[in-house]
Design an enzyme around this catalytic site. Sequence first.
Site, PDB file in Angstrom:
ATOM      1  N   ALA A 156       0.855  -1.194   0.000  1.00 25.36           N
ATOM      2  CA  ALA A 156       0.000   0.000   0.000  1.00 25.36           C
ATOM      3  C   ALA A 156       0.886   1.236   0.000  1.00 25.36           C
ATOM      4  CB  ALA A 156      -0.915  -0.003   1.221  1.00 25.36           C
ATOM      5  N   CYS A 173       2.501  -1.327  12.089  1.00 29.66           N
ATOM      6  CA  CYS A 173       3.574  -2.324  12.104  1.00 29.66           C
ATOM      7  C   CYS A 173       4.429  -2.190  13.363  1.00 29.66           C
ATOM      8  CB  CYS A 173       4.437  -2.224  10.850  1.00 29.66           C
ATOM      9  SG  CYS A 173       3.512  -2.515   9.329  1.00 29.66           S
TER      10      CYS A 173
END
Length: 216
Positions: A156, A173
């Site tokens: 993305a 993340c």
Amino acid sequence: MHAKMINYYIDLKRMDYEKCLRLQYHLVELRKNDKIPNTALFVEHNSIYTIGRKADPKNYENVNVYKTDRGGDVTYHGPGQIVNYFIFDVNIDGRREIRRFLENIENAYIKMLGSFGYSAMLDEEPGIWIETEKGKKKVASIGLAVKDNISYHGIALNIGQEAVNGFNLINPCGLDNSVMSYVDIPRDKAIEAIVSSLADYFGEFQKINIDDIKLL
């Protein structure tokens, strides 16, 4: 595959995340049975937070999430972002080469961003980063899955501040959300450049409409 086929790419425009995931599962089956060649999807999702197989709940305490089977932790998808899914056979020269497959994607994106004047790179943390006046910033997040040697999910790329704002409620993340940024590239030009760069690593691509294959 028994014969070399030109890769496909499809611009899905805007599509709900769950609907797009079901589409990926369908295309994985078609790819596994050689009904379609390697196929890249480009899409923009409505705002959603998704988590991968290694997600840490401490990173998304303030939002509702959609659990997926990709790798990685929590991330955000929404307007101002190009999501590029890869329905690809990860066998290269007859061998299962997931690491090399991922490196090809990363290198293609780094090359593409370089063509727009961005100093793009990999870092110790996953994703694609650029050098800015405020230091290194992350502009693309990567999370893949592989089933029966066919990949799905993908990468993305943030192309607008609106997408970056979506990361403010999470630790994407596992990182501090201040590391997230975007590149100022028009959507259509970005997709065109991504396809061109991917072709250097995966071969020629042909643009098709999803209606051409979704009923196979």
